[in-house]
Design a protein around this motif. Sequence first.
Motif: not given
Length: 105
Positions: A34-63
């Motif tokens: 990708l060469g110079d097209a890459v601005v930030d290689r980023g990184l992988p992320v671990g298991k997430s929590k999803t914060v919404g109007p109904g509270g917090v879930t531990d599943d990271g949502g549907s995707n």
Amino acid sequence: MTKFVFAYHGGPKSMTPEEGKAHMGKWMAWMESLGDAVVDRGLPVGKSKTVGPGGVTDDGGSNPLSGFTIVQADSIDAAVEMAKQSPHVDAGGTIEVAPAMDMPM
């Protein structure tokens, strides 16, 4: 050029050490291609929590997010072509491609 976020979803569930090393080699080769097209290689992320109007879930949502990268391209179609070459897709994951919106803060 516009910046685009590659949001990685899914991917390999488990790999042997040898498979992981081979996958990382493909990943690094793709990033280099990708060469110079890459601005930030980023990184992988671990298991997430999803914060919404109904509270917090531990599943990271549907995707759940599994990582991110920021690239620059002339169009979303050009960014999609870059994403299509990612070994993440070959490993069963998906990549959401979205323009990063510049906003004054």
